[in-house]
Design an enzyme around this catalytic site. Structure first.
Site, PDB file in Angstrom:
ATOM      1  N   ASP A  30       0.851  -1.185   0.000  1.00  0.00           N
ATOM      2  CA  ASP A  30       0.000   0.000   0.000  1.00  0.00           C
ATOM      3  C   ASP A  30       0.894   1.245   0.000  1.00  0.00           C
ATOM      4  O   ASP A  30       1.895   1.323   0.700  1.00  0.00           O
ATOM      5  CB  ASP A  30      -0.919  -0.006   1.230  1.00  0.00           C
ATOM      6  CG  ASP A  30      -2.065   0.978   1.097  1.00  0.00           C
ATOM      7  OD1 ASP A  30      -3.222   0.533   0.987  1.00  0.00           O
ATOM      8  OD2 ASP A  30      -1.800   2.207   1.095  1.00  0.00           O
ATOM      9  N   ASN A  86     -12.926  -3.061   2.571  1.00  0.00           N
ATOM     10  CA  ASN A  86     -13.892  -1.980   2.760  1.00  0.00           C
ATOM     11  C   ASN A  86     -14.867  -2.052   1.600  1.00  0.00           C
ATOM     12  O   ASN A  86     -14.474  -1.865   0.449  1.00  0.00           O
ATOM     13  CB  ASN A  86     -13.173  -0.627   2.803  1.00  0.00           C
ATOM     14  CG  ASN A  86     -12.231  -0.525   3.997  1.00  0.00           C
ATOM     15  OD1 ASN A  86     -12.512  -1.075   5.061  1.00  0.00           O
ATOM     16  ND2 ASN A  86     -11.111   0.164   3.821  1.00  0.00           N
ATOM     17  N   GLY A  92     -15.366   3.125   3.818  1.00  0.00           N
ATOM     18  CA  GLY A  92     -14.014   3.612   3.556  1.00  0.00           C
ATOM     19  C   GLY A  92     -13.429   3.180   2.228  1.00  0.00           C
ATOM     20  O   GLY A  92     -12.250   3.424   1.966  1.00  0.00           O
ATOM     21  N   GLN A  93     -14.229   2.533   1.380  1.00  0.00           N
ATOM     22  CA  GLN A  93     -13.687   2.117   0.074  1.00  0.00           C
ATOM     23  C   GLN A  93     -13.471   3.345  -0.804  1.00  0.00           C
ATOM     24  O   GLN A  93     -14.407   4.109  -1.065  1.00  0.00           O
ATOM     25  CB  GLN A  93     -14.639   1.137  -0.636  1.00  0.00           C
ATOM     26  CG  GLN A  93     -14.060   0.641  -1.960  1.00  0.00           C
ATOM     27  CD  GLN A  93     -14.904  -0.434  -2.626  1.00  0.00           C
ATOM     28  OE1 GLN A  93     -16.040  -0.694  -2.219  1.00  0.00           O
ATOM     29  NE2 GLN A  93     -14.340  -1.053  -3.650  1.00  0.00           N
ATOM     30  N   SER A  94     -12.226   3.518  -1.264  1.00  0.00           N
ATOM     31  CA  SER A  94     -11.901   4.661  -2.124  1.00  0.00           C
ATOM     32  C   SER A  94     -11.522   4.231  -3.534  1.00  0.00           C
ATOM     33  O   SER A  94     -11.543   5.052  -4.445  1.00  0.00           O
ATOM     34  CB  SER A  94     -10.766   5.490  -1.510  1.00  0.00           C
ATOM     35  OG  SER A  94      -9.586   4.723  -1.401  1.00  0.00           O
ATOM     36  N   HIS A  99     -10.376  -5.235  -3.204  1.00  0.00           N
ATOM     37  CA  HIS A  99      -9.045  -5.424  -2.613  1.00  0.00           C
ATOM     38  C   HIS A  99      -9.190  -5.754  -1.140  1.00  0.00           C
ATOM     39  O   HIS A  99     -10.091  -5.247  -0.460  1.00  0.00           O
ATOM     40  CB  HIS A  99      -8.154  -4.185  -2.803  1.00  0.00           C
ATOM     41  CG  HIS A  99      -8.779  -2.901  -2.355  1.00  0.00           C
ATOM     42  ND1 HIS A  99      -9.720  -2.239  -3.110  1.00  0.00           N
ATOM     43  CD2 HIS A  99      -8.605  -2.148  -1.233  1.00  0.00           C
ATOM     44  CE1 HIS A  99     -10.090  -1.133  -2.485  1.00  0.00           C
ATOM     45  NE2 HIS A  99      -9.438  -1.063  -1.337  1.00  0.00           N
ATOM     46  N   HIS A 101      -7.063  -5.649   2.427  1.00  0.00           N
ATOM     47  CA  HIS A 101      -5.910  -5.087   3.128  1.00  0.00           C
ATOM     48  C   HIS A 101      -5.370  -6.160   4.074  1.00  0.00           C
ATOM     49  O   HIS A 101      -6.122  -6.695   4.887  1.00  0.00           O
ATOM     50  CB  HIS A 101      -6.321  -3.887   3.986  1.00  0.00           C
ATOM     51  CG  HIS A 101      -6.894  -2.722   3.227  1.00  0.00           C
ATOM     52  ND1 HIS A 101      -6.171  -1.588   2.964  1.00  0.00           N
ATOM     53  CD2 HIS A 101      -8.133  -2.522   2.704  1.00  0.00           C
ATOM     54  CE1 HIS A 101      -6.944  -0.723   2.306  1.00  0.00           C
ATOM     55  NE2 HIS A 101      -8.133  -1.265   2.138  1.00  0.00           N
TER      56      HIS A 101
HETATM   57  P1  AMP Z   1      -9.674   1.577   0.265  1.00  0.00           P
HETATM   58  O1  AMP Z   1      -9.706   2.931   0.927  1.00  0.00           O
HETATM   59  O2  AMP Z   1     -10.128   0.441   1.122  1.00  0.00           O
HETATM   60  O3  AMP Z   1     -10.387   1.613  -1.080  1.00  0.00           O
HETATM   61  O4  AMP Z   1      -8.155   1.259  -0.023  1.00  0.00           O
HETATM   62  C1  AMP Z   1      -7.463   1.829  -1.096  1.00  0.00           C
HETATM   63  C2  AMP Z   1      -6.014   1.764  -0.737  1.00  0.00           C
HETATM   64  O5  AMP Z   1      -5.262   1.963  -1.912  1.00  0.00           O
HETATM   65  C3  AMP Z   1      -5.556   2.824   0.283  1.00  0.00           C
HETATM   66  O6  AMP Z   1      -5.040   2.179   1.431  1.00  0.00           O
HETATM   67  C4  AMP Z   1      -4.485   3.600  -0.492  1.00  0.00           C
HETATM   68  O7  AMP Z   1      -3.400   3.971   0.336  1.00  0.00           O
HETATM   69  C5  AMP Z   1      -4.066   2.619  -1.550  1.00  0.00           C
HETATM   70  N1  AMP Z   1      -3.503   3.167  -2.766  1.00  0.00           N
HETATM   71  C6  AMP Z   1      -3.998   4.189  -3.520  1.00  0.00           C
HETATM   72  N2  AMP Z   1      -3.245   4.367  -4.617  1.00  0.00           N
HETATM   73  C7  AMP Z   1      -2.260   3.423  -4.568  1.00  0.00           C
HETATM   74  C8  AMP Z   1      -1.155   3.090  -5.425  1.00  0.00           C
HETATM   75  N3  AMP Z   1      -0.910   3.749  -6.572  1.00  0.00           N
HETATM   76  N4  AMP Z   1      -0.339   2.075  -5.052  1.00  0.00           N
HETATM   77  C9  AMP Z   1      -0.568   1.419  -3.886  1.00  0.00           C
HETATM   78  N5  AMP Z   1      -1.599   1.665  -3.066  1.00  0.00           N
HETATM   79  C10 AMP Z   1      -2.420   2.660  -3.394  1.00  0.00           C
END
Ligand code: AMP
Ligand code: ZN
Length: 113
Positions: A30, A86, A92-94, A99, A101
Site C-alpha cells: 500500500d 472496505n 471507507g472504500q476509495s 481489494h 488489506h
Molecule cells: P480503500 O480505501 O479500502 O479503497 O483502499 C485503497 C487503498 O489503496 C488505500 O489504502 C491507499 O493507500 C491505496 N492506494 C492508492 N493508490 C495506490 C497506489 N498507486 N499504489 C498502492 N496503493 C495505493
C-alpha cells in the site's frame, strides 16, 4: 477497465511494489501504509467490490484468501495479521476494484475504527 487504478497496476501500466503474483491474483504494498506491513491483495480481473461477486467468482475469492495466508507466512506475520475489505464508500472504500488489506506489525485494535 481502462480508468481503474488497480486494473492499471495489475496490467503493469502503473508501477507498484509487488510482493506476490499468480495468474489470478496480485498483491502489492500500500502506498500509504497504516501498519508496518500493509499489503493490498486484488484479483487481476476487475470486480468493483465484494458485493459485486457472483457464485462463479467463488474460486477466485478463495484464491484471494489463500494468497493472503501465503503472503502472511512469507512475511512471517502469520501469527498476527488482519485481513479486511472496505465494501462501499461508507466503509471507507476509495478504489472501486475489490481489494483486501493485509495489516500486521503493530497492535491491531478491536473493534476497528
Ligand atoms: P480503500 O480505501 O479500502 O479503497 O483502499 C485503497 C487503498 O489503496 C488505500 O489504502 C491507499 O493507500 C491505496 N492506494 C492508492 N493508490 C495506490 C497506489 N498507486 N499504489 C498502492 N496503493 C495505493
Ligand atoms: Zn479494476
Amino acid at each position: 477497465m481502462a480508468n481503474c487504478l488497480f486494473c492499471r497496476i495489475a496490467s503493469g501500466e502503473i508501477n507498484s511494489r509487488i510482493v506476490y503474483e499468480d495468474p489470478d491474483v496480485l498483491a502489492f504494498m500500500d502506498l500509504n501504509p497504516q501498519a508496518p506491513t500493509h499489503i493490498l491483495i486484488i484479483p487481476r480481473r476487475h470486480l468493483d467490490r465484494l458485493t459485486s461477486a457472483a457464485p462463479e467468482d467463488a474460486e477466485l475469492l478463495g484464491k484471494l484468501q489463500l494468497a493472503a495466508a501465503k503472503i502472511a507466512a512469507d512475511l512471517k506475520v502469520e501469527g498476527a495479521f488482519r485481513l479486511v475489505t472496505n465494501n462501499g464508500r461508507g466503509a471507507g472504500q476509495s478504489v472501486d476494484h475489490l481489494h483486501y488489506h493485509l495489516l500486521a506489525g503493530r497492535k491491531l485494535m478491536w473493534p476497528p475504527g
